[in-house]
Design a protein around this motif. Structure first.
Motif, PDB file in Angstrom:
ATOM      1  N   SER A  77       6.399   5.755   9.686  1.00 41.10           N
ATOM      2  CA  SER A  77       5.832   4.873   8.659  1.00 41.10           C
ATOM      3  C   SER A  77       6.914   4.347   7.728  1.00 41.10           C
ATOM      4  O   SER A  77       6.701   4.198   6.529  1.00 41.10           O
ATOM      5  N   LEU A  78       8.082   4.064   8.305  1.00 39.23           N
ATOM      6  CA  LEU A  78       9.226   3.661   7.499  1.00 39.23           C
ATOM      7  C   LEU A  78       8.996   2.337   6.786  1.00 39.23           C
ATOM      8  O   LEU A  78       9.624   2.055   5.760  1.00 39.23           O
ATOM      9  N   GLN A  79       8.087   1.510   7.301  1.00 32.99           N
ATOM     10  CA  GLN A  79       7.858   0.206   6.683  1.00 32.99           C
ATOM     11  C   GLN A  79       7.408   0.334   5.231  1.00 32.99           C
ATOM     12  O   GLN A  79       7.558  -0.608   4.434  1.00 32.99           O
ATOM     13  N   ASN A  80       6.899   1.501   4.854  1.00 32.48           N
ATOM     14  CA  ASN A  80       6.447   1.696   3.477  1.00 32.48           C
ATOM     15  C   ASN A  80       7.618   1.892   2.508  1.00 32.48           C
ATOM     16  O   ASN A  80       7.420   1.921   1.296  1.00 32.48           O
ATOM     17  N   HIS A  81       8.828   2.037   3.057  1.00 38.69           N
ATOM     18  CA  HIS A  81       9.981   2.342   2.209  1.00 38.69           C
ATOM     19  C   HIS A  81      11.114   1.335   2.393  1.00 38.69           C
ATOM     20  O   HIS A  81      12.247   1.623   2.030  1.00 38.69           O
ATOM     21  N   VAL A  82      10.812   0.173   2.924  1.00 45.01           N
ATOM     22  CA  VAL A  82      11.855  -0.823   3.171  1.00 45.01           C
ATOM     23  C   VAL A  82      12.539  -1.238   1.869  1.00 45.01           C
ATOM     24  O   VAL A  82      13.767  -1.360   1.800  1.00 45.01           O
ATOM     25  N   ASP A  83      11.748  -1.433   0.809  1.00 40.68           N
ATOM     26  CA  ASP A  83      12.331  -1.863  -0.466  1.00 40.68           C
ATOM     27  C   ASP A  83      13.281  -0.806  -1.028  1.00 40.68           C
ATOM     28  O   ASP A  83      14.326  -1.137  -1.608  1.00 40.68           O
ATOM     29  N   VAL A  84      12.948   0.474  -0.840  1.00 35.41           N
ATOM     30  CA  VAL A  84      13.823   1.549  -1.313  1.00 35.41           C
ATOM     31  C   VAL A  84      15.143   1.519  -0.563  1.00 35.41           C
ATOM     32  O   VAL A  84      16.221   1.642  -1.155  1.00 35.41           O
ATOM     33  N   LEU A  85      15.088   1.344   0.754  1.00 38.26           N
ATOM     34  CA  LEU A  85      16.306   1.313   1.560  1.00 38.26           C
ATOM     35  C   LEU A  85      17.178   0.118   1.193  1.00 38.26           C
ATOM     36  O   LEU A  85      18.409   0.232   1.154  1.00 38.26           O
ATOM     37  N   GLN A 105      13.951  12.242   0.250  1.00 38.11           N
ATOM     38  CA  GLN A 105      13.139  13.123   1.079  1.00 38.11           C
ATOM     39  C   GLN A 105      11.930  12.377   1.636  1.00 38.11           C
ATOM     40  O   GLN A 105      11.575  12.526   2.812  1.00 38.11           O
ATOM     41  N   ASN A 106      11.287  11.583   0.796  1.00 34.71           N
ATOM     42  CA  ASN A 106      10.113  10.828   1.242  1.00 34.71           C
ATOM     43  C   ASN A 106      10.477   9.803   2.319  1.00 34.71           C
ATOM     44  O   ASN A 106       9.719   9.585   3.270  1.00 34.71           O
ATOM     45  N   VAL A 107      11.678   9.179   2.180  1.00 37.14           N
ATOM     46  CA  VAL A 107      12.125   8.225   3.191  1.00 37.14           C
ATOM     47  C   VAL A 107      12.341   8.924   4.521  1.00 37.14           C
ATOM     48  O   VAL A 107      11.908   8.445   5.584  1.00 37.14           O
ATOM     49  N   LEU A 108      12.992  10.089   4.498  1.00 39.78           N
ATOM     50  CA  LEU A 108      13.238  10.828   5.742  1.00 39.78           C
ATOM     51  C   LEU A 108      11.939  11.265   6.394  1.00 39.78           C
ATOM     52  O   LEU A 108      11.785  11.203   7.620  1.00 39.78           O
ATOM     53  N   GLN A 109      10.966  11.704   5.572  1.00 45.44           N
ATOM     54  CA  GLN A 109       9.681  12.115   6.143  1.00 45.44           C
ATOM     55  C   GLN A 109       8.960  10.929   6.771  1.00 45.44           C
ATOM     56  O   GLN A 109       8.318  11.061   7.821  1.00 45.44           O
ATOM     57  N   SER A 110       9.097   9.753   6.162  1.00 43.98           N
ATOM     58  CA  SER A 110       8.448   8.566   6.736  1.00 43.98           C
ATOM     59  C   SER A 110       9.076   8.194   8.072  1.00 43.98           C
ATOM     60  O   SER A 110       8.405   7.675   8.965  1.00 43.98           O
ATOM     61  N   MET A 111      10.403   8.461   8.222  1.00 41.30           N
ATOM     62  CA  MET A 111      11.041   8.230   9.522  1.00 41.30           C
ATOM     63  C   MET A 111      10.420   9.109  10.589  1.00 41.30           C
ATOM     64  O   MET A 111      10.171   8.683  11.721  1.00 41.30           O
ATOM     65  N   ARG A 112      10.167  10.386  10.237  1.00 38.70           N
ATOM     66  CA  ARG A 112       9.562  11.307  11.193  1.00 38.70           C
ATOM     67  C   ARG A 112       8.132  10.888  11.544  1.00 38.70           C
ATOM     68  O   ARG A 112       7.680  11.065  12.676  1.00 38.70           O
ATOM     69  N   ASP A 113       7.427  10.358  10.552  1.00 43.34           N
ATOM     70  CA  ASP A 113       6.021   9.993  10.769  1.00 43.34           C
ATOM     71  C   ASP A 113       5.838   8.600  11.351  1.00 43.34           C
ATOM     72  O   ASP A 113       4.725   8.200  11.670  1.00 43.34           O
TER      73      ASP A 113
END
Length: 266
Positions: free
Chosen positions: A51-59, A41-49
């Motif tokens: 700010s996806l670079q904050n979740h690169v390691d998760v992906l 959910q947090n990754v999807l919200q970052s896509m909308r905002d």
């Protein structure tokens, strides 16, 4: 959008117009597709905002690499693999169903019931050949209804249309197939099904009729217990969608609005 950081004049005006001119607005506040995966959910919200670079390691942790032959890999446990396109998602779901059938699981192929816009079946030889091509259409061309639904008891499943929104049985709800209710007159024949990778094949049982219901067991149900069924099990009935455009004839499709959920588009 209901949530998010957009405060532009266009977004504010759009929300005002929507709420002003629609008498009934159903706001879905609970994310059902990822309701058990907060990280996703947090990754999807970052896509909308943006700010996806904050979740690169998760992906990167969720990347599944294929083998040397490029073949897709079947799922393990409750893992759901995410893809960016419907074709690869469908290939993954089919390959996993084939692997289950090869392991001894009884997998049913349930072709959708397809007619013309007036309810007449396509019976002429030329129409039958055309219909075979139609059945290869992806579900994003058919209002999310699978023209060939491959299911088995125990498979993870995703509801693809709103069945009962107030009970959280809606597009995106995930669960497992608890049972399949075929009409009494249904017959079955064994067919060979090939995977899209060109390497794998298995025997499915093709049903002569669309199931009347597929029973889905969901976690944390928001509905009362159905008489005669365990808690958390809900019947998902077959539905009919009219006037689906195919480029030749408009068609009417009857199918249970679910799909297997070993893989999804994200």
């Amino acid at each position: 959008p209901l949530y998010g950081s957009s405060r532009s004049a266009e977004a504010v005006l759009g929300r005002f117009i929507f709420q002003e001119f629609f008498d009934t607005v159903v706001i879905l506040r609970e994310n059902m597709r990822q309701n058990n995966d907060i990280e996703h959910q947090n990754v999807l919200q970052s896509m909308r905002d943006g700010s996806l670079q904050n979740h690169v390691d998760v992906l990167k942790q969720r990347v599944i690499k294929g083998g040397g032959d490029g073949a897709l890999r079947p799922n393990r446990g409750d893992i759901v693999t995410l893809y960016v396109d419907n074709k690869t998602k469908a290939a993954h779901n089919l390959l996993t169903a084939i692997n289950l059938a090869r392991a001894g699981v009884r997998v049913y192929r349930c072709p959708a019931f397809i007619t013309d816009k007036d309810g007449n079946e396509f019976k002429q030889e030329r129409e039958q050949r055309w219909l075979q091509q139609v059945r290869t259409l992806p579900d994003n061309k058919t209002e999310r209804l699978s023209l060939n639904l491959d299911i088995a008891v125990g498979m993870p499943a995703l509801i693809v249309q709103n069945v009962a929104v107030s009970s959280a049985l809606c597009n995106g709800t995930r669960g497992r197939i608890w049972g399949i209710g075929f009409p009494p007159e249904t017959t079955f024949k064994k067919i060979k099904v090939d995977a899209m990778d060109g390497y794998s094949a298995a025997t499915f049982e093709e049903a002569s009729h669309v199931p009347k219901y597929v029973f889905i067991k969901v976690k944390d149900p928001k509905f009362r217990r159905f008489p005669g069924l365990p808690r958390g099990v809900a019947p998902i009935p077959a539905t009919t969608v009219h006037d689906i455009k195919t480029g030749v004839y408009p068609i009417t499709v009857t199918q249970v609005p679910i799909t297997t959920c070993f893989a999804m588009t994200g």
